[in-house]
Write an enzyme that holds these catalytic residues in place. Structure first.
Site, short mmCIF file in Angstrom:
data_model
loop_
_atom_site.label_atom_id
_atom_site.label_comp_id
_atom_site.label_asym_id
_atom_site.label_seq_id
_atom_site.Cartn_x
_atom_site.Cartn_y
_atom_site.Cartn_z
N ARG A 1 0.84 -1.19 0.00
CA ARG A 1 0.00 0.00 0.00
C ARG A 1 0.87 1.25 0.00
O ARG A 1 1.99 1.26 0.49
CB ARG A 1 -0.91 0.02 1.24
CG ARG A 1 -2.02 -1.01 1.22
CD ARG A 1 -2.93 -0.86 2.43
NE ARG A 1 -2.22 -1.09 3.68
CZ ARG A 1 -1.82 -0.16 4.52
NH1 ARG A 1 -2.05 1.13 4.24
NH2 ARG A 1 -1.18 -0.45 5.64
N LYS B 1 -8.57 -2.56 0.33
CA LYS B 1 -8.51 -1.70 1.51
C LYS B 1 -9.30 -0.40 1.34
O LYS B 1 -9.74 0.20 2.31
CB LYS B 1 -7.06 -1.40 1.88
CG LYS B 1 -6.36 -2.58 2.54
CD LYS B 1 -7.12 -3.07 3.78
CE LYS B 1 -6.39 -4.18 4.50
NZ LYS B 1 -7.19 -4.72 5.63
N HIS C 1 -10.90 -4.39 11.97
CA HIS C 1 -9.78 -4.96 11.24
C HIS C 1 -9.34 -6.21 11.99
O HIS C 1 -8.40 -6.18 12.79
CB HIS C 1 -8.64 -3.94 11.16
CG HIS C 1 -7.51 -4.37 10.27
ND1 HIS C 1 -6.21 -4.00 10.46
CD2 HIS C 1 -7.51 -5.16 9.16
CE1 HIS C 1 -5.44 -4.52 9.53
NE2 HIS C 1 -6.20 -5.24 8.72
N SER D 1 -1.36 -5.91 9.51
CA SER D 1 -0.88 -6.89 8.54
C SER D 1 0.42 -7.52 9.02
O SER D 1 1.34 -6.83 9.47
CB SER D 1 -0.65 -6.19 7.19
OG SER D 1 -0.13 -7.09 6.26
N LYS E 1 -3.18 -12.59 11.81
CA LYS E 1 -4.64 -12.70 11.76
C LYS E 1 -5.08 -13.85 10.86
O LYS E 1 -5.92 -14.67 11.25
CB LYS E 1 -5.27 -11.40 11.23
CG LYS E 1 -5.15 -10.20 12.13
CD LYS E 1 -6.04 -9.06 11.69
CE LYS E 1 -5.98 -8.74 10.23
NZ LYS E 1 -4.64 -8.36 9.76
N ASP F 1 -9.78 -11.09 7.72
CA ASP F 1 -9.22 -9.74 7.80
C ASP F 1 -10.21 -8.64 8.17
O ASP F 1 -9.84 -7.71 8.89
CB ASP F 1 -8.57 -9.39 6.45
CG ASP F 1 -7.68 -8.16 6.54
OD1 ASP F 1 -6.95 -8.03 7.53
OD2 ASP F 1 -7.72 -7.33 5.62
N ARG G 1 1.69 -12.15 -1.54
CA ARG G 1 0.29 -12.33 -1.14
C ARG G 1 -0.41 -13.40 -1.97
O ARG G 1 -0.05 -13.65 -3.13
CB ARG G 1 -0.48 -11.02 -1.31
CG ARG G 1 -0.02 -9.90 -0.39
CD ARG G 1 -0.64 -10.03 0.97
NE ARG G 1 -0.27 -8.94 1.86
CZ ARG G 1 -0.88 -8.70 3.02
NH1 ARG G 1 -1.88 -9.47 3.40
NH2 ARG G 1 -0.49 -7.71 3.78
#
Length: 531
Positions: A56, A198, A217, A235, A239, A254, A319
């Protein structure tokens, strides 16, 4: 001044012949391969790379400041304002640019598994693999729902459109802009698919509190007896990994929301970090990566096309995106009751926080507002090793409203449903990053299992002298000395020094929460606490 007429320009573009609507997974995969956007792994998953932007880009994210948002959004370094005319001008430029593309793709779906609170949305993408990503990450409508689907928010992704900061009012060539007035998310200049996901989470964090629904979150799962657990954390804190438990059914990995009826998933898929992924340690995630899944920035063996999850040459932020259906023991639809337990996850790079501690309600509110962790490498541009960070509500980058709004809602729900709260450190032990070691995943799983099964509710505890945390003296499956971080350090005096420094960081960060009650302020670290 220019304005957006949603019923004309955008709809005219969507009606053009080169725009493909609601494409199937096989069709999108065909287009991805034909357009050379990606390749296939040995198991048929799509592999794509994102170039310069492998995470991001928070400095390039804006919210349009207008009569709708001016007095509502918590403006600052996270929620940076941009004026409406600047947004509208860039919107028109992007649409004009997309009209010249050979092929565009549209997905219509939902954010929110609970039909009472779901947001109908559509995602217009320049890349076929971004559309596959959106299709797998959001909630896919039934065939009968598509015809009557009316999007209340539109995401427009144009990664090859580069902004000119001197003309377009951006910070760089990349931009992520949200207009709540026009109900549009505009993304350009970055190929990182996580921006699509996001940005909608940010939208839900704005609209759900208006309905007295708490967006969170966190990941979530449910046990055989219907007991629900939430896992909060930034992140890379675990999680996805910790919620993918073969003994429990996954609700989601998430993003969730907590209404008066219970918990529901905001998404229809998972977006798991792949660094050092193995079938032995994380079998559910490993086995979910097959045809229909999307691998982002994962390096493949040139001959076998087998993913090398240990290769970080592109980024550490590798990812995998896949639909919930790729995991066997999921809750469908992804809705459950009220949480019995909440786990706050932190990857503490200083190595001083205990692996697990039970929190009082006031401590829960303090640590929720603090949102401490170490930002892990690759999650954002420029992060190459863990950095201490405080992210309110464990999700500050995605909160348009003041953190107190979400914290107060959480506190009310903890009270109402008598929910237990634990702080779990998935970071380092025996020393700080570079000296100590990451706490074993097997230990963390044993601690969480004990917490969820109620074994720690009445366990004997020891109060940490620096942070005031109540540490269980024994936990099944975990060596007793591991529970006390000071005992794992070679030099106790170095632990003391680091613990004092982290406690001071907590105090300094919490000064900004001036409206927090005295009881919550006193629930922070005991070392050097002001009275």
């Amino acid at each position: 001044m220019s304005t957006i007429n949603q019923m004309s320009e955008l709809n005219l573009l969507l009606a053009q012949e080169h725009v493909q609507h609601q494409s199937s997974v096989p069709h999108l995969v065909e287009r991805i391969l034909y357009r050379n956007e990606g390749t296939l792994t040995e198991k048929g998953a799509v592999q794509a790379t994102t170039g310069t932007y492998t995470g991001r880009s928070p400095k390039d994210k804006f919210i349009v400041k207008d009569e709708t948002t001016a007095n509502k959004v918590d403006w600052g370094t996270v929620n940076k304002p941009i004026d409406d005319s600047t947004f509208v001008n860039l919107y028109h430029k992007v649409l004009d640019y997309l009209k010249g593309r050979n092929e565009l793709f549209v997905f219509k779906g939902y954010a929110g598994a609970d039909e009472k609170h779901r947001l109908p949305l559509q995602v217009l993408t320049e890349f076929a693999w971004h559309n596959l990503f959106a299709r797998q990450m959001f909630i896919r409508p039934e065939t009968s729902e598509v015809e009557d689907h009316e999007a209340e928010f539109t995401v427009i992704s144009a990664p090859t459109f580069k902004a000119d900061p001197s003309v377009d009012g951006t910070n760089s060539e990349a931009f992520i802009m949200i207009s709540f007035k026009h109900r549009v998310v505009l993304i350009g200049g970055t190929e990182y698919a996580g921006e699509i996901k996001k940005s909608i989470f940010s939208v839900m964090n704005y609209v759900l509190p208006e309905k007295n629904v708490l967006p969170m979150h966190c990941s979530a799962n449910v046990g055989k007896e219907g007991d629900v657990a939430l896992f909060f954390g930034l992140s890379g804190t675990g999680k996805t990994t910790l919620s993918a438990d073969p003994q429990r059914r996954l609700i989601g990995d998430d993003e969730h929301a907590w209404s008066s009826y219970g918990v529901f998933n905001i998404e229809g898929g998972c977006y798991a970090k792949c660094i050092n992924l193995s079938q032995e340690k994380e079998p559910q995630i490993f086995d979910a990566i097959h045809f229909g899944a999307v691998l982002e920035n994962v390096v493949l063996n040139e001959e076998t096309h087998r993913p090398d999850y240990s290769d970080t040459s592109l980024t550490e932020n590798t990812r995998a995106a896949y639909p919930l259906e790729h995991i066997e023991n999921t809750v469908q639809p992804s809705i459950a009751g009220h949480p019995n337990a909440i786990i706050f996850l932190t990857a503490d790079a200083t190595g001083v926080l205990p692996p697990i501690s039970k929190l009082t309600k006031e401590q829960a509110m303090y640590h929720f507002l603090s949102g401490y962790t170490s930002k892990l490498a690759g999650t954002e541009r420029g992060i190459t090793e863990p950095q201490a960070t405080f992210s309110a509500c464990f999700g500050s980058p995605f909160l348009p409203l003041a953190p107190a709004t979400y914290a107060e809602m959480l506190g009310e729900k903890i009270d109402q449903f008598n929910t237990d709260v634990y702080l779990v450190n998935t970071g380092w032990s025996g020393g700080s990053y570079g000296e100590g070691e990451r706490i074993k995943l097997s230990y963390t799983r044993s601690m969480i299992q004990a917490a969820l099964e109620g074994e720690l509710s009445s366990a004997e505890t020891y109060q940490d002298p620096y942070f005031g945390l109540n540490i269980p003296t024994h936990c099944p499956g975990v060596p007793d000395e591991v529970l006390f971080p000071r005992k794992t350090w070679a030099k106790a005096e170095e632990y003391d020094k680091s613990a004092k420094e982290l406690a001071e960081q907590f105090h300094e960060n919490f000064q900004k929460f001036t409206h927090a009650s005295h009881a919550i302020k006193q629930a922070g670290p005991t070392y050097n606490r002001s009275r």
